[in-house]
Motif scaffolding. Structure first.
Motif, PDB file in Angstrom:
ATOM      1  N   ARG A  63       0.831  -1.198   0.000  1.00 36.84           N
ATOM      2  CA  ARG A  63       0.000   0.000   0.000  1.00 36.84           C
ATOM      3  C   ARG A  63       0.869   1.253   0.000  1.00 36.84           C
ATOM      4  O   ARG A  63       2.030   1.214   0.408  1.00 36.84           O
ATOM      5  CB  ARG A  63      -0.936  -0.014   1.202  1.00 36.84           C
ATOM      6  CG  ARG A  63      -1.917  -1.176   1.172  1.00 36.84           C
ATOM      7  CD  ARG A  63      -2.718  -1.304   2.445  1.00 36.84           C
ATOM      8  NE  ARG A  63      -3.511  -2.537   2.446  1.00 36.84           N
ATOM      9  CZ  ARG A  63      -4.138  -3.042   3.500  1.00 36.84           C
ATOM     10  NH1 ARG A  63      -4.086  -2.387   4.663  1.00 36.84           N
ATOM     11  NH2 ARG A  63      -4.824  -4.164   3.404  1.00 36.84           N
ATOM     12  N   THR A  64       0.289   2.354  -0.428  1.00 34.46           N
ATOM     13  CA  THR A  64       1.069   3.582  -0.579  1.00 34.46           C
ATOM     14  C   THR A  64       1.205   4.370   0.716  1.00 34.46           C
ATOM     15  O   THR A  64       1.946   5.336   0.776  1.00 34.46           O
ATOM     16  CB  THR A  64       0.440   4.489  -1.652  1.00 34.46           C
ATOM     17  OG1 THR A  64      -0.933   4.742  -1.303  1.00 34.46           O
ATOM     18  CG2 THR A  64       0.501   3.821  -3.012  1.00 34.46           C
ATOM     19  N   GLY A  65       0.489   3.979   1.763  1.00 29.46           N
ATOM     20  CA  GLY A  65       0.694   4.612   3.058  1.00 29.46           C
ATOM     21  C   GLY A  65       2.080   4.283   3.582  1.00 29.46           C
ATOM     22  O   GLY A  65       2.752   3.355   3.100  1.00 29.46           O
ATOM     23  N   ARG A 100       3.915   1.812  -9.262  1.00 27.57           N
ATOM     24  CA  ARG A 100       3.467   1.247  -7.993  1.00 27.57           C
ATOM     25  C   ARG A 100       2.344   0.237  -8.175  1.00 27.57           C
ATOM     26  O   ARG A 100       2.073  -0.564  -7.273  1.00 27.57           O
ATOM     27  CB  ARG A 100       3.013   2.369  -7.055  1.00 27.57           C
ATOM     28  CG  ARG A 100       4.178   3.184  -6.484  1.00 27.57           C
ATOM     29  CD  ARG A 100       3.707   4.340  -5.655  1.00 27.57           C
ATOM     30  NE  ARG A 100       4.830   5.028  -5.005  1.00 27.57           N
ATOM     31  CZ  ARG A 100       4.774   6.229  -4.479  1.00 27.57           C
ATOM     32  NH1 ARG A 100       3.626   6.911  -4.539  1.00 27.57           N
ATOM     33  NH2 ARG A 100       5.825   6.769  -3.898  1.00 27.57           N
ATOM     34  N   ARG A 101       1.731   0.261  -9.322  1.00 32.18           N
ATOM     35  CA  ARG A 101       0.700  -0.732  -9.604  1.00 32.18           C
ATOM     36  C   ARG A 101       1.310  -2.117  -9.839  1.00 32.18           C
ATOM     37  O   ARG A 101       0.583  -3.121  -9.870  1.00 32.18           O
ATOM     38  CB  ARG A 101      -0.126  -0.284 -10.807  1.00 32.18           C
ATOM     39  CG  ARG A 101      -1.470  -0.980 -10.918  1.00 32.18           C
ATOM     40  CD  ARG A 101      -2.357  -0.296 -11.935  1.00 32.18           C
ATOM     41  NE  ARG A 101      -2.867   0.984 -11.432  1.00 32.18           N
ATOM     42  CZ  ARG A 101      -3.555   1.846 -12.160  1.00 32.18           C
ATOM     43  NH1 ARG A 101      -3.781   1.581 -13.446  1.00 32.18           N
ATOM     44  NH2 ARG A 101      -3.999   2.960 -11.629  1.00 32.18           N
ATOM     45  N   SER A 129      -4.756  -1.830  -7.114  1.00 33.08           N
ATOM     46  CA  SER A 129      -5.490  -0.598  -6.880  1.00 33.08           C
ATOM     47  C   SER A 129      -4.584   0.596  -6.592  1.00 33.08           C
ATOM     48  O   SER A 129      -5.089   1.702  -6.335  1.00 33.08           O
ATOM     49  CB  SER A 129      -6.463  -0.783  -5.707  1.00 33.08           C
ATOM     50  OG  SER A 129      -5.772  -1.142  -4.533  1.00 33.08           O
ATOM     51  N   ASN A 130      -3.270   0.407  -6.613  1.00 31.49           N
ATOM     52  CA  ASN A 130      -2.377   1.553  -6.454  1.00 31.49           C
ATOM     53  C   ASN A 130      -2.491   2.481  -7.651  1.00 31.49           C
ATOM     54  O   ASN A 130      -2.792   2.032  -8.769  1.00 31.49           O
ATOM     55  CB  ASN A 130      -0.921   1.095  -6.334  1.00 31.49           C
ATOM     56  CG  ASN A 130      -0.551   0.654  -4.933  1.00 31.49           C
ATOM     57  OD1 ASN A 130      -1.303   0.850  -3.988  1.00 31.49           O
ATOM     58  ND2 ASN A 130       0.617   0.059  -4.794  1.00 31.49           N
TER      59      ASN A 130
END
Length: 863
Positions: free
Chosen positions: A349-351, A695-696, A701-702
């Motif tokens: 995840r991007t967090g 990032r995908r 879903s990124n």
């Protein structure tokens, strides 16, 4: 005796928690029969207090929201609501909010409920603008939205429950329940039928429960998931005036506080916190940093919601949660960053790890408010410490509760409480129950991820963590002090580093495909064979397969430790080979290796033996991989075995190597060690390449955001058909060129005593430590230490003549392990229960009863 700060936050015994739950269940049964509430802050008064507390937790209070420190949080609540109202204005057919088309997408339905909740929240938040605060018009729009969703997309349970079970049993219920509380009066005025209808529907969607309630025997109702469901049911009970519902939900929730005993499981549940601080969710995934933070959050919120009522009936969740903070969370936080090895699929995840820790900090802030004395001071001091050490400023506007924002400000302003870590400066945490090790020293933290027949090699699910295959195969993460960890790890590490070249990993040279690439969906869809999106078969073979090796674990002695791992195939590949899975199911074969790690002060020593591939494929072992900004000029220095200087990337036999990142002011050194019997270091390849990927690549879903990083790696390559090999090396954080060049001098270099698939051992002269990992049956000897069968042993001699010995069974299957210390006879000064010390001709015998210890260490001090 001096009591440590960590000891002040004591764990709550399992028996005490389970005992506390029993009268609550009996009370729930009684209330259900008589229709009466239990005394002491329950019944109608208790229910009203639950509703008032809930409003204060999520919307804030006039006192809290008027504080300047809370202004940013309040502004965020307002801004979010306005954005959603705009999306409401432009919604099309089959939508409550523009862009969230309903009918087939359960995620869109959950988001629609979330947006309604966030609008309702702004109408109940003291200090919100007049056009939102208690606005009948805005609240009616939310009520109408609830009615629209219920009538068209939620109330008919025969049409619902498509997609992810979590959305139907937890996700939607969380938002819907809180919205019903926030708009209780508005609903009573215009749609009094909606609240009971919604609660009945939520009961109906608990399809993995029993009779519309929690089922503690369900694999879906465990750990963080159970805490989520029971929290909702507590709030729903308050809404309906149903004391039996509240009391039953509290009793069910209390079960998650009990320490998991693998040999006496309650309801067959392995999800939860273990005696060594490990946390597991999904039966076998190391998950402190994601589901664990969710569980901590939910328990603390329950404490706040039930504050002043009698529903806890003497139970003390604050003590249990405080123990988690000290023994489970604090070791996994490096300068405000949550470590990757305990985040499951959330690593994609991007967090950031900083945001993960922000979630933990909010819980610690509230725990401090509900604690007293030394515990409160320790927790508050830790909040200050994280704020002081974090490389990224914590934004309290991201807290859930405005009240918590104010409490956070109070802690920071309190000059009577000094900032203080809950970790000592040097700490070795062996989380054997979840196959993880965290080794802390001033300047760095080294984290190791393993797997076994007990712990999954990785977690993939829902299009997240698409390339996970080697994350539990001895992958390590080296966190360097002073570095912005977003520049070292996080989603960009997994995006730009090859999944076959994660730091520490041995992998075959091949190209694998992700689950969506293999099957065209986010799971293997074959209902006839028992594979649906959330079936047990899907979990076992697709989402988080176990490895097939029993040997994964180690021992610790104070702040030092060692552990071993035998690489293996996973359960999916084993099942395919046994003909147990459909012919179109794809599983991959792993490479082979036996590895050990030795955790000292200045270095971590790694031994590898039997490295190769039974199928004859080429194999790579990545000693380390690090990322850097594309503009950074990495400085590489080193010396070849022939004495010549390293001139840049390439392949050679190296004596040592140093990689410096001037942009982050970080350095890592590597020393390539001789093995026993004249074994020389192998050729290694040093590479620096610029990599750009989306990032995908790691999560469907990124956002399709391109990331460019320099990727530095050092590794050993074996060509196809090569025989198994062995090698040893040390990772030396922060080392200077001169220190690396002189590594072999003055008797300070760790000596490799044995390096085979049967025995691996190291002696550190300066620390006077001998540590060994034995992997096979029979007698094994390294220096003056001898052991029988698979075992992990560390012996440390003290200048005063004392000898510490630490013993563990890394297989968790042995009843006893016997260690013989050759030399002068020794007597026991202190021993752990389960150890027996006796003299024997030529030395001292230490017999450890390891049965049912689940890999825990037994230690003795001898003299």
């Amino acid at each position: 005796m001096r009591i440590s700060r960590r000891a002040l936050i004591a764990a709550v015994p399992t028996g005490a928690l389970l005992a506390a739950a029993q009268p609550l269940r009996a009370s729930a049964d009684s209330a259900g029969r008589t229709g009466e509430g239990t005394p002491g802050g329950t019944g109608a008064a208790g229910q009203a207090l639950v509703l008032a507390n809930t409003l204060a937790v999520f919307a804030g209070t006039p006192e809290a929201n008027s504080r300047p420190e809370v202004a940013a949080k309040l502004a965020a609540i307002v801004s979010t609501a306005r954005s959603h109202l705009t999306a409401m204005d432009s919604a099309g057919g089959g939508q409550v909010f523009a862009g969230l088309t309903l009918g087939t997408n359960d995620a869109n339905l959950t988001s629609s409920f979330q947006y309604l909740y966030e609008i309702a929240l702004a109408t109940r938040a003291p200090g919100a603008p007049a056009d939102l605060l208690d606005s009948p018009e805005v609240q009616q729009r939310v009520v109408d939205g609830l009615a629209f969703l219920y009538d068209g997309y939620y109330g008919d349970q025969s049409a619902g429950y498509y997609g992810n079970w979590f959305n139907w049993e937890i996700g939607i219920s969380q938002y819907a329940t809180k919205t019903l509380i926030l708009l209780k009066d508005a609903l009573a005025a215009s749609r009094p039928d909606l609240t009971p209808a919604y609660v009945a529907a939520m009961d109906g969607y608990l399809r993995n429960g029993k009779d519309g309630d929690v089922d503690l025997n369900s694999r879906f109702h465990t750990g963080a998931n159970l805490a989520d469901i029971t929290t909702d049911r507590i709030l729903q009970g308050a809404l309906l005036g149903d004391d039996a519902r509240i009391t039953k939900a509290v009793a069910d929730q209390l079960t998650v506080l009990a320490v998991i005993d693998p040999y006496a499981l309650q309801h067959g549940v392995t999800d939860g916190f273990y005696a060594d601080g490990s946390f597991i969710q999904h039966a076998s995934v190391a998950y402190t940093g994601s589901y664990g933070t969710g569980l901590l959050t939910r328990i603390v919120q329950t404490v706040k919601v039930l504050d002043g009522t009698g529903y806890l009936a003497g139970a003390d969740p604050v003590a249990a949660a405080g123990s988690w903070v000290a023994n489970s969370f604090a070791p996994l936080i490096h300068e405000g960053w949550m470590m990757e090895a305990v985040k499951g699929r959330a690593v994609s995840r991007t967090g950031t790890g900083y945001a993960d820790v922000g979630t933990v900090v909010e819980s610690v802030v509230d725990l401090a408010a509900y604690s007293t004395g030394a515990q409160a001071a320790a927790l508050a001091g830790y909040v200050k410490y994280v704020r002081q050490e974090s490389r990224a400023a914590l934004n309290p506007a991201g807290f859930v509760s405005p009240v918590s924002v104010g409490r956070y400000a109070d802690i920071l302003a309190d000059t009577s409480v000094p900032a203080a870590d809950l970790n000592p400066a040097a700490r070795h945490s062996a989380f054997n129950a979840m196959d993880r090790v965290v080794h802390r020293r001033p300047g760095y933290t080294f984290t190791l991820a393993r797997s076994s027949t007990r712990i999954s090699g990785y977690e993939y699910m829902s299009g997240e963590n698409l390339l996970p295959w080697f994350q539990g195969a001895g992958a390590h993460y080296l966190y360097l002090s002073g570095q912005d960890q977003t520049q070292a790890y996080g989603v960009d590490y997994f995006t730009t580093v090859s999944p076959y070249a994660l730091a520490g990993v041995t992998a075959p040279v091949e190209e694998r495909e992700s689950v969506p690439e293999l099957y065209g969906t986010a799971w293997y869809d074959n209902p006839a064979a028992g594979f649906t999106s959330s079936s047990e078969s899907q979990n076992t073979y697709v989402y988080f397969p176990l490895s097939t090796n029993t040997h994964s674990g180690g021992t610790s002695c104070g702040a030092y430790g060692t552990c071993g791992l035998v690489l293996s195939d996973d359960a999916a590949y084993a099942a395919v080979q046994a003909g147990q899975l459909p012919p179109d199911f794809v599983a991959y074969r792993n490479a082979q290796a036996t590895k050990s790690w030795y955790f000292f002060d200045d270095e971590v020593v790694v031994l590898a033996a039997g490295v190769g591939d039974g199928a004859g494929r080429a194999v790579t072992t990545t000693l380390d991989t690090r990322i850097a900004a594309p503009s950074t000029q990495l400085a590489l220095t080193g010396r070849l075995l022939n004495g010549s200087a390293l001139t840049g990337p390439g392949t050679a036999r190296l004596a040592w190597l140093r990689c410096a990142d001037p942009a982050q002011d970080t350095v890592v050194g590597y020393v390539f060690l001789d093995g026993p019997g004249g074994q020389r270091p192998p050729q290694v390849t040093v590479a620096v390449e610029t990599v750009t990927r989306s990032r995908r690549t790691v999560r469907t879903s990124n956002p399709d955001t391109a990331v460019t990083k320099q990727v530095f790696s050092v590794g050993h390559a074996q060509p196809a058909g090569a025989p198994p090999t062995a090698f040893a090396y040390a990772i030396v954080p922060g080392a200077t060129d001169s220190a690396l060049a002189g590594y072999g001098r003055h008797g300070r270099t760790p000596l490799v005593l044995a390096n085979s698939t049967a025995l691996q051992a190291v002696h550190h002269p300066a620390l006077r430590i001998t540590a060994l990992n034995a992997f096979a049956r029979g007698t094994h000897r390294a220096g003056t230490v001898e052991t029988d069968g698979p075992a992990s042993v560390l012996v440390r001699e003290h200048p005063d003549g004392g000898v510490e010995v630490a013993i563990a069974d890394p297989t968790t299957t042995r009843d006893t392990v016997t260690v013989l210390l050759r030399g002068r006879p020794l007597r026991a000064v202190s021993t752990a229960p389960g150890l027996r010390v006796s003299r024997t001709p030529g030395g001292t015998r230490v017999r450890a009863t390891t049965r049912h210890l689940y890999g825990a260490t037994l230690s003795a001090l001898l003299r």
